[in-house]
Design an enzyme around this catalytic site. Structure first.
Site, PDB file in Angstrom:
ATOM      1  N   LYS A 177      51.017  62.698  -6.026  1.00 49.86           N
ATOM      2  CA  LYS A 177      51.533  63.200  -4.747  1.00 49.86           C
ATOM      3  C   LYS A 177      50.545  62.902  -3.615  1.00 49.86           C
ATOM      4  O   LYS A 177      50.905  62.381  -2.555  1.00 49.86           O
ATOM      5  CB  LYS A 177      51.799  64.705  -4.856  1.00 49.86           C
ATOM      6  CG  LYS A 177      52.171  65.375  -3.559  1.00 49.86           C
ATOM      7  CD  LYS A 177      53.469  64.849  -2.972  1.00 49.86           C
ATOM      8  CE  LYS A 177      53.591  65.204  -1.515  1.00 49.86           C
ATOM      9  NZ  LYS A 177      54.757  64.613  -0.862  1.00 49.86           N
ATOM     10  N   CYS A 217      51.603  67.049   6.563  1.00 49.54           N
ATOM     11  CA  CYS A 217      51.017  66.657   5.272  1.00 49.54           C
ATOM     12  C   CYS A 217      50.070  65.466   5.259  1.00 49.54           C
ATOM     13  O   CYS A 217      49.087  65.504   4.518  1.00 49.54           O
ATOM     14  CB  CYS A 217      52.128  66.454   4.263  1.00 49.54           C
ATOM     15  SG  CYS A 217      52.957  68.005   3.922  1.00 49.54           S
TER      16      CYS A 217
HETATM   17  P1  NAD Z   1      56.136  76.103   5.209  1.00 48.13           P
HETATM   18  O1  NAD Z   1      54.991  76.716   5.885  1.00 48.13           O
HETATM   19  O2  NAD Z   1      57.310  75.620   5.995  1.00 48.13           O
HETATM   20  O3  NAD Z   1      56.724  77.143   4.114  1.00 48.13           O
HETATM   21  C1  NAD Z   1      55.932  77.901   3.246  1.00 48.13           C
HETATM   22  C2  NAD Z   1      56.517  79.312   3.172  1.00 48.13           C
HETATM   23  O4  NAD Z   1      55.875  80.057   2.132  1.00 48.13           O
HETATM   24  C3  NAD Z   1      56.312  80.132   4.448  1.00 48.13           C
HETATM   25  O5  NAD Z   1      57.584  80.518   4.971  1.00 48.13           O
HETATM   26  C4  NAD Z   1      55.504  81.358   3.985  1.00 48.13           C
HETATM   27  O6  NAD Z   1      55.864  82.541   4.662  1.00 48.13           O
HETATM   28  C5  NAD Z   1      55.863  81.424   2.530  1.00 48.13           C
HETATM   29  N1  NAD Z   1      54.937  82.189   1.674  1.00 48.13           N
HETATM   30  C6  NAD Z   1      53.586  82.149   1.645  1.00 48.13           C
HETATM   31  N2  NAD Z   1      53.108  82.985   0.700  1.00 48.13           N
HETATM   32  C7  NAD Z   1      54.182  83.565   0.102  1.00 48.13           C
HETATM   33  C8  NAD Z   1      54.337  84.517  -0.956  1.00 48.13           C
HETATM   34  N3  NAD Z   1      53.303  85.019  -1.620  1.00 48.13           N
HETATM   35  N4  NAD Z   1      55.589  84.890  -1.276  1.00 48.13           N
HETATM   36  C9  NAD Z   1      56.657  84.381  -0.641  1.00 48.13           C
HETATM   37  N5  NAD Z   1      56.565  83.478   0.367  1.00 48.13           N
HETATM   38  C10 NAD Z   1      55.340  83.069   0.730  1.00 48.13           C
HETATM   39  O7  NAD Z   1      55.562  74.908   4.332  1.00 48.13           O
HETATM   40  P2  NAD Z   1      56.351  73.608   3.792  1.00 48.13           P
HETATM   41  O8  NAD Z   1      56.382  72.553   4.833  1.00 48.13           O
HETATM   42  O9  NAD Z   1      57.626  74.050   3.159  1.00 48.13           O
HETATM   43  O10 NAD Z   1      55.340  73.101   2.676  1.00 48.13           O
HETATM   44  C11 NAD Z   1      55.186  73.773   1.450  1.00 48.13           C
HETATM   45  C12 NAD Z   1      54.409  72.877   0.499  1.00 48.13           C
HETATM   46  O11 NAD Z   1      55.151  71.674   0.247  1.00 48.13           O
HETATM   47  C13 NAD Z   1      53.051  72.415   1.027  1.00 48.13           C
HETATM   48  O12 NAD Z   1      52.147  72.381  -0.043  1.00 48.13           O
HETATM   49  C14 NAD Z   1      53.326  71.011   1.536  1.00 48.13           C
HETATM   50  O13 NAD Z   1      52.178  70.206   1.468  1.00 48.13           O
HETATM   51  C15 NAD Z   1      54.368  70.527   0.556  1.00 48.13           C
HETATM   52  N6  NAD Z   1      55.272  69.487   1.074  1.00 48.13           N
HETATM   53  C16 NAD Z   1      55.791  69.588   2.327  1.00 48.13           C
HETATM   54  C17 NAD Z   1      56.699  68.625   2.780  1.00 48.13           C
HETATM   55  C18 NAD Z   1      57.307  68.705   4.161  1.00 48.13           C
HETATM   56  O14 NAD Z   1      58.036  67.790   4.520  1.00 48.13           O
HETATM   57  N7  NAD Z   1      57.060  69.739   4.937  1.00 48.13           N
HETATM   58  C19 NAD Z   1      57.103  67.593   1.932  1.00 48.13           C
HETATM   59  C20 NAD Z   1      56.555  67.532   0.653  1.00 48.13           C
HETATM   60  C21 NAD Z   1      55.645  68.489   0.231  1.00 48.13           C
HETATM   61  C1  UGA Z   2      55.793  62.380   4.585  1.00 48.62           C
HETATM   62  C2  UGA Z   2      56.201  61.445   3.439  1.00 48.62           C
HETATM   63  O1  UGA Z   2      56.988  60.365   3.978  1.00 48.62           O
HETATM   64  C3  UGA Z   2      57.020  62.195   2.394  1.00 48.62           C
HETATM   65  O2  UGA Z   2      57.309  61.341   1.291  1.00 48.62           O
HETATM   66  C4  UGA Z   2      56.221  63.414   1.912  1.00 48.62           C
HETATM   67  O3  UGA Z   2      56.976  64.168   0.985  1.00 48.62           O
HETATM   68  C5  UGA Z   2      55.860  64.283   3.102  1.00 48.62           C
HETATM   69  O4  UGA Z   2      55.087  63.496   4.056  1.00 48.62           O
HETATM   70  C6  UGA Z   2      54.990  65.446   2.736  1.00 48.62           C
HETATM   71  O5  UGA Z   2      54.312  65.428   1.737  1.00 48.62           O
HETATM   72  O6  UGA Z   2      55.025  66.359   3.555  1.00 48.62           O
HETATM   73  P1  UGA Z   2      56.987  63.380   6.733  1.00 48.62           P
HETATM   74  O7  UGA Z   2      55.600  63.681   7.165  1.00 48.62           O
HETATM   75  O8  UGA Z   2      57.987  64.467   6.761  1.00 48.62           O
HETATM   76  O9  UGA Z   2      56.988  62.802   5.235  1.00 48.62           O
HETATM   77  O10 UGA Z   2      57.593  62.175   7.619  1.00 48.62           O
HETATM   78  P2  UGA Z   2      57.274  60.607   7.650  1.00 48.62           P
HETATM   79  O11 UGA Z   2      58.550  59.890   7.839  1.00 48.62           O
HETATM   80  O12 UGA Z   2      56.437  60.173   6.531  1.00 48.62           O
HETATM   81  O13 UGA Z   2      56.451  60.454   9.005  1.00 48.62           O
HETATM   82  C7  UGA Z   2      55.131  60.945   9.135  1.00 48.62           C
HETATM   83  C8  UGA Z   2      54.540  60.496  10.455  1.00 48.62           C
HETATM   84  O14 UGA Z   2      54.290  59.097  10.450  1.00 48.62           O
HETATM   85  C9  UGA Z   2      55.457  60.738  11.659  1.00 48.62           C
HETATM   86  O15 UGA Z   2      54.689  61.170  12.743  1.00 48.62           O
HETATM   87  C10 UGA Z   2      56.061  59.378  11.917  1.00 48.62           C
HETATM   88  O16 UGA Z   2      56.470  59.207  13.247  1.00 48.62           O
HETATM   89  C11 UGA Z   2      54.883  58.472  11.568  1.00 48.62           C
HETATM   90  N1  UGA Z   2      55.276  57.102  11.183  1.00 48.62           N
HETATM   91  C12 UGA Z   2      56.051  56.893  10.090  1.00 48.62           C
HETATM   92  C13 UGA Z   2      54.806  56.039  11.919  1.00 48.62           C
HETATM   93  O17 UGA Z   2      54.078  56.199  12.911  1.00 48.62           O
HETATM   94  N2  UGA Z   2      55.135  54.765  11.527  1.00 48.62           N
HETATM   95  C14 UGA Z   2      55.922  54.530  10.442  1.00 48.62           C
HETATM   96  O18 UGA Z   2      56.175  53.339  10.143  1.00 48.62           O
HETATM   97  C15 UGA Z   2      56.386  55.620   9.700  1.00 48.62           C
END
Ligand code: NAD
Ligand code: UGA
Length: 458
Positions: A216, A272
């Site tokens: 990841k 992230c």
């Molecule tokens: P987020 O902040 O949107 O959501 C996390 C939620 O967990 C919050 O609403 C918080 O209140 C809740 N929380 C915290 N402690 C808790 C507890 N003890 N019980 C119940 N709820 C609790 O975060 P997110 O963007 O959903 O990211 C979550 C994880 O997924 C992170 O590790 C992130 O790196 C990973 N991730 C995020 C993305 C993305 O696109 N945002 C994509 C892939 C992976």
């Molecule tokens: C990224 C990864 O693409 C996901 O696979 C992953 O699950 C996620 O992070 C995570 O772990 O949170 P995300 O950050 O939601 O997803 O969106 P992206 O499309 O990856 O864009 C990230 C940033 O890069 C944005 O600011 C976007 O504008 C920028 N970007 C993306 C560029 O500047 N150039 C590109 O060619 C692509």
């Protein structure tokens, strides 16, 4: 089968909505410590904006998808518990500014151990450092009641915001990591069979726990690296007269390189990429690999440099001062089709310009004004209730551009391409500058209208 997901955020909400939508026989309950968030998930106005998400939620909600503040009940009843809480960069103590803060993950583990009355599969959905499953297992097992077993799996999420529904519906792959023991393999199969309801088996990859956790971080590091690579080349293009979009297209046609993630920009944002890179750098240092750490740190450094370069360019082009000048910022989200602003390049550009005493007029179709003020570390009103004099949040793009000295595109929202730029030009100060941080506008046409246009890497 019953599933509980701890954390109703950008990942927990959409991911569980898709599982419930695709698997009507599985009861899915998403819980969160923030009850307002749960209320929002139960309303028409979801806390997460994602194209297509509302339809998925509407179909399953109340049928087999539930959002609840009763964490104890949901944990007690579940067979599989996903932990999908935040893992932000640590802001205190050892590893501050680099390591992942695992306090929410640990709290979740303690709650599971305390409330569980039967055996569970505990799934790490959050992005975490390698070998976190070890700590999770230790906390769970140290607090286990007799007769209860916890199997820990790693199942990182690869969805991107703005395309979450598409990504969840048809992912490139699903990754499940677990232990090589018979119990571990059984747990892997149980989770894989949930995804197999709509995802072809050959796309469900199973590995050991550590490979899954590390994959990841590495996937995000490689994606971010491509953006920093093309952004670094954008500066060279500007210096040499090459066009970065042409270079990006030309190299992307090589099937070994491929065309995706080569779009130059004002810098990557999102919750992230930076967090996971910092975490990777920290891990490499921790494991005695300073050269590897330095290599990945370079990806972050170039990104910071690219964001700074953009705001410096604005100041320089506007005759070395933006003091008192109105700068229209179009877009504040970190990418289009999301209301998420975490680590958005717009925040850094905005802060730089505020420091230079500019007047910001900001328009974003999805981001709320409270969020923008929070991100810019400014208050909406002063102690006497007077409006902030330096930042104006606009309801319409033309409101932002009216009377502006410069317009900067920070997010690639499609609607920005079709604005009436003749009107915008008429209503701006002259010379009227456009800084296209996403290379989405028709620059030749804008120059014909009379704008002075600066793009990335051209
Ligand atoms: P987020 O902040 O949107 O959501 C996390 C939620 O967990 C919050 O609403 C918080 O209140 C809740 N929380 C915290 N402690 C808790 C507890 N003890 N019980 C119940 N709820 C609790 O975060 P997110 O963007 O959903 O990211 C979550 C994880 O997924 C992170 O590790 C992130 O790196 C990973 N991730 C995020 C993305 C993305 O696109 N945002 C994509 C892939 C992976
Ligand atoms: C990224 C990864 O693409 C996901 O696979 C992953 O699950 C996620 O992070 C995570 O772990 O949170 P995300 O950050 O939601 O997803 O969106 P992206 O499309 O990856 O864009 C990230 C940033 O890069 C944005 O600011 C976007 O504008 C920028 N970007 C993306 C560029 O500047 N150039 C590109 O060619 C692509």
């Amino acid at each position: 089968m019953k599933i509980c997901c701890i954390g109703a955020g950008y990942v927990g909400g959409p991911t569980m909505a898709m599982i419930a939508y695709k698997c009507p026989d599985i009861q899915v309950t998403v819980v969160d410590v923030i009850s307002e968030k749960i209320d929002a998930w139960n309303s028409e106005d979801l806390p997460v904006f994602e194209p297509g998400l509302y339809d998925v939620v509407k179909e399953a909600r109340g049928r087999n998808l539930f959002f609840s503040a009763d964490r104890q009940k949901a944990i007690k009843e579940a067979d599989i518990i996903f932990v999908s809480v935040g893992t932000p960069t640590k802001s205190y103590g050892a590893g501050a500014g680099r390591a992942a803060d695992l306090v929410y993950v640990e709290n979740s583990a303690r709650e599971i151990a305390e409330w569980a009355e039967s055996s569970k599969i505990v799934v790490e959905k959050s992005t975490i450092p390698v070998r976190t499953a070890e700590s999770l297992k230790t906390v769970l097992h140290a607090n286990t009641k007799p007769g209860i077993r916890f199997d820990v799996l790693s199942n990182p999420e690869f969805l991107a915001e703005g395309t979450a529904v598409e990504d969840l519906n048809d992912p490139d792959r699903v990754l499940v990591g677990g232990e090589a023991t018979p119990e571990g393999q059984k747990a892997i199969e149980t989770l894989a069979s949930v995804y197999a309801n709509w995802i072809p088996r050959e796309k469900i990859i199973t590995t050991n726990l550590w490979s899954s956790e590390l994959s990841k971080l590495v996937a995000n590091a490689f994606l971010a690296q491509r953006i920093s690579s093309i952004n670094s080349i954008s500066a060279l293009c500007e210096a040499t007269g090459a066009n970065v979009d042409e270079v990006s297209y030309a190299i992307g046609q090589d099937s070994r390189i491929g065309p995706k993630f080569l779009k130059p920009s004002v810098g990557f944002g999102g919750s992230c990429f930076q967090k996971d890179l910092l975490n990777l750098v920290y891990l490499c240092e921790h494991f005695g690999l300073p050269d590897v750490a330095r290599y990945w740190q370079g990806v972050i450094d170039i990104n910071d440099w690219q964001k700074r370069r953009f705001s410096h360019n604005i100041v320089q082009s506007l005759f070395n001062t933006v003091n008192g000048k109105r700068i229209a910022m179009l877009g504040f989200a970190f990418k289009k089709d999301t209301n998420d602003t975490r680590e958005s390049a717009a925040i850094y550009v905005g802060r730089d310009l505020l420091e230079e005493q500019a007047q910001l007029a900001i328009f974003d179709p999805k981001v709320r004004s409270e969020q923008i003020f929070r991100d810019l570390k400014h208050s909406e009103t002063d102690e006497n209730g007077n409006k902030n004099q330096q930042i104006e949040i606009c309801q319409h793009p033309y409101e932002a551009t009216k009377g502006a000295h410069a317009l900067a595109v920070l997010t690639e929202w499609d609607s920005f391409k079709d604005l009436d730029y003749e009107r915008i030009f008429r209503e701006m100060y002259k010379p009227a500058f456009i800084f296209d941080g996403r290379n989405i506008l028709d620059h030749a046409k804008l120059r014909e209208i009379g704008f002075t246009v600066t793009a990335i890497g051209r």
